[in-house]
Design a protein around this motif. Sequence first.
Motif, PDB file in Angstrom:
ATOM      1  N   ASP A   1       4.112  -8.155  -9.377  1.00  0.00           N
ATOM      2  CA  ASP A   1       3.823  -9.482  -9.924  1.00  0.00           C
ATOM      3  C   ASP A   1       4.227 -10.596  -8.965  1.00  0.00           C
ATOM      4  O   ASP A   1       3.971 -11.773  -9.231  1.00  0.00           O
ATOM      5  N   GLY A   2       4.919 -10.255  -7.895  1.00  0.00           N
ATOM      6  CA  GLY A   2       5.309 -11.265  -6.921  1.00  0.00           C
ATOM      7  C   GLY A   2       6.573 -12.015  -7.312  1.00  0.00           C
ATOM      8  O   GLY A   2       6.900 -13.029  -6.705  1.00  0.00           O
ATOM      9  N   GLU A   3       7.284 -11.502  -8.330  1.00  0.00           N
ATOM     10  CA  GLU A   3       8.532 -12.169  -8.732  1.00  0.00           C
ATOM     11  C   GLU A   3       9.581 -12.026  -7.640  1.00  0.00           C
ATOM     12  O   GLU A   3      10.373 -12.920  -7.393  1.00  0.00           O
ATOM     13  N   ILE A   4       9.628 -10.850  -7.035  1.00  0.00           N
ATOM     14  CA  ILE A   4      10.565 -10.625  -5.923  1.00  0.00           C
ATOM     15  C   ILE A   4       9.810 -10.007  -4.764  1.00  0.00           C
ATOM     16  O   ILE A   4       8.783  -9.347  -4.972  1.00  0.00           O
ATOM     17  N   PRO A   5      10.313 -10.197  -3.515  1.00  0.00           N
ATOM     18  CA  PRO A   5       9.645  -9.539  -2.388  1.00  0.00           C
ATOM     19  C   PRO A   5       9.950  -8.041  -2.374  1.00  0.00           C
ATOM     20  O   PRO A   5      10.897  -7.593  -3.031  1.00  0.00           O
ATOM     21  N   ASN A   6       9.151  -7.285  -1.625  1.00  0.00           N
ATOM     22  CA  ASN A   6       9.316  -5.837  -1.533  1.00  0.00           C
ATOM     23  C   ASN A   6      10.448  -5.512  -0.555  1.00  0.00           C
ATOM     24  O   ASN A   6      10.234  -4.981   0.527  1.00  0.00           O
ATOM     25  N   GLU A   7      11.688  -5.897  -0.933  1.00  0.00           N
ATOM     26  CA  GLU A   7      12.836  -5.702  -0.039  1.00  0.00           C
ATOM     27  C   GLU A   7      14.030  -5.203  -0.830  1.00  0.00           C
ATOM     28  O   GLU A   7      14.190  -5.500  -2.009  1.00  0.00           O
ATOM     29  N   TYR A   8      14.921  -4.490  -0.137  1.00  0.00           N
ATOM     30  CA  TYR A   8      16.049  -3.842  -0.782  1.00  0.00           C
ATOM     31  C   TYR A   8      16.983  -4.839  -1.476  1.00  0.00           C
ATOM     32  O   TYR A   8      17.266  -4.707  -2.659  1.00  0.00           O
TER      33      TYR A   8
ATOM     34  N   ARG B   1       0.859  -1.181   0.000  1.00  0.00           N
ATOM     35  CA  ARG B   1       0.000   0.000   0.000  1.00  0.00           C
ATOM     36  C   ARG B   1       0.904   1.242   0.000  1.00  0.00           C
ATOM     37  O   ARG B   1       1.783   1.357   0.832  1.00  0.00           O
ATOM     38  N   ASN B   2       0.705   2.143  -0.922  1.00  0.00           N
ATOM     39  CA  ASN B   2       1.498   3.387  -1.040  1.00  0.00           C
ATOM     40  C   ASN B   2       2.998   3.126  -1.139  1.00  0.00           C
ATOM     41  O   ASN B   2       3.793   3.956  -0.719  1.00  0.00           O
ATOM     42  N   PHE B   3       3.413   1.972  -1.604  1.00  0.00           N
ATOM     43  CA  PHE B   3       4.842   1.701  -1.536  1.00  0.00           C
ATOM     44  C   PHE B   3       5.615   2.440  -2.625  1.00  0.00           C
ATOM     45  O   PHE B   3       5.083   2.818  -3.662  1.00  0.00           O
ATOM     46  N   GLN B   4       6.860   2.696  -2.376  1.00  0.00           N
ATOM     47  CA  GLN B   4       7.795   3.212  -3.366  1.00  0.00           C
ATOM     48  C   GLN B   4       8.812   2.095  -3.575  1.00  0.00           C
ATOM     49  O   GLN B   4       9.233   1.475  -2.602  1.00  0.00           O
ATOM     50  N   PRO B   5       9.225   1.833  -4.807  1.00  0.00           N
ATOM     51  CA  PRO B   5      10.212   0.767  -4.995  1.00  0.00           C
ATOM     52  C   PRO B   5      11.412   0.996  -4.080  1.00  0.00           C
ATOM     53  O   PRO B   5      11.818   2.135  -3.857  1.00  0.00           O
TER      54      PRO B   5
END
Length: 473
Positions: free
Chosen positions: A449-456, A413-417
Amino acid sequence: MEIEKSYIISKLSGPVFDVLTESADALQLETYIIGGFVRDLIIRRPSKDIDVVCVGSGIELAQEVVNRLGKKANFAFFKNYRTAQVKYQETEIEFVGARKESYSHDSRNPVVENGSLQDDLNRRDFTINAMAICINKDRFGELIDPFDGLLDLDECLIKTPLDPDITFSDDPLRMLRAIRFATQLGFFIEYDTFEAIERNKDRITIISKERIVDELNKIVLAPRPSIGFELLEQTGLLSIIFPELVALKGIETKEGIGHKDNFSHTLTVLDNLSQTTDNLWLRWAALFHDIGKARVKRFDNKLGWTFHGHEYKGMKMLKNIFQRMKLPLNDKLKYVEKLVSLHMRPIVLADEEVTDSAIRRLLFEAGDEIDDLMSLCEADITSKNPEKVKRFLYNFKLVRSKLKEIEEKDRVRNFQPPIDGLEIMEMFHLPAGRLVGELKSAIKEAILDGEIPNEYEAAREYLLKLAAEKGIA
Ligand code: CTP
């Protein structure tokens, strides 16, 4: 309707009323509480603001009241209207001298003369608002009801005290007020009064948009706003104020296939939603959610009636409507635009298989409005087929729990890459430009798309691989 004097007196207790009585008697001014406060007191509806009329100078009376209430009271004087306002704690009291008024034909500005209480009541909008209660000590609690307002309260009727053509032509906003009170109170508009609205509807154009919107907001916030919009439509006022909504009305049939009446569907959605929220702008979004349908309607030989892209068309129409109506062009417009443009998304999801990536995308696009969007979509299920309703509501429940699960897991929600443009430029010694934008959006897409998690770390690895493939690194 009988109303006990002892009941009225019991409702007029407390320091404000005591001081009103003392001040009126000290200045020997015949003084009344009037209008909405009296109406609400009788129907036991909460009401904060008090309107006071005296036969003489309302300003002098207000001044005396402020002096007696002491430091905690504030005084304001509106020279143009010859009214004064006193604020004391939570209560606002408006003071005015009884007056006779007549209005010039092309504006709302009245020509004012001093008058008796009867003159003052004559010029009020509806019988239920033309009652007064005396507050002088020797007549304390006496109800003055020259137009049988009590009877109309009993019969749930909105009716003008004088010939309705005169009352409405004096102040055309009253046509909207009639509809607003009918909606808020669940009352009927008396026949002659209703017909006069139909006759005088075009006079609404001399009223400022701000005053019109004020009344519309009250209709939208009523327990069943559809009552008001039906009345607006039936009287012809809606064609003047919101022709776009009237364009949704009607059922067209071709080759034996009809579509639903999108006007009554819209009102059902608004009523449904009103049972779950008092959020004014969410309710406006419900009113506008299908506004684009009239403009994109097509008949297809195979599919029947279609409204493809109505959510996008509707979103595009909103700025003009908001501008014309002087509705706020700030974040409120943005909020309504977002809900209108996204309102088909959860339905599509609920109709098909609910995949993680579709949920993630919806969460990303809706941001903080996701819960409101879901409420709008649930209200949008107006099918008469109980099986269908059950299935959709069940699927929405599924969508809601998936949303919660994905939100907790992926925080989209409201995320920035996790890697921004600047870092990409530094990593690959790139100048600002299209390539940087493409890499940044590739990370965003991979996360959605769920290919990678939302992590650095994951984003960095993905980026390095992508850059190598493109021959950048
Ligand atoms: N009034 C009127 N014509 C108007 C506006 C107001 O005759 N266009 C009179 C009515 O007697 C009304 C009183 O002024 O009762 C006070 O007006 P207002 O405060 O606007 O409305 P209320 O009736 O108090 O109702 P609400 O507070 O719900 O707006």
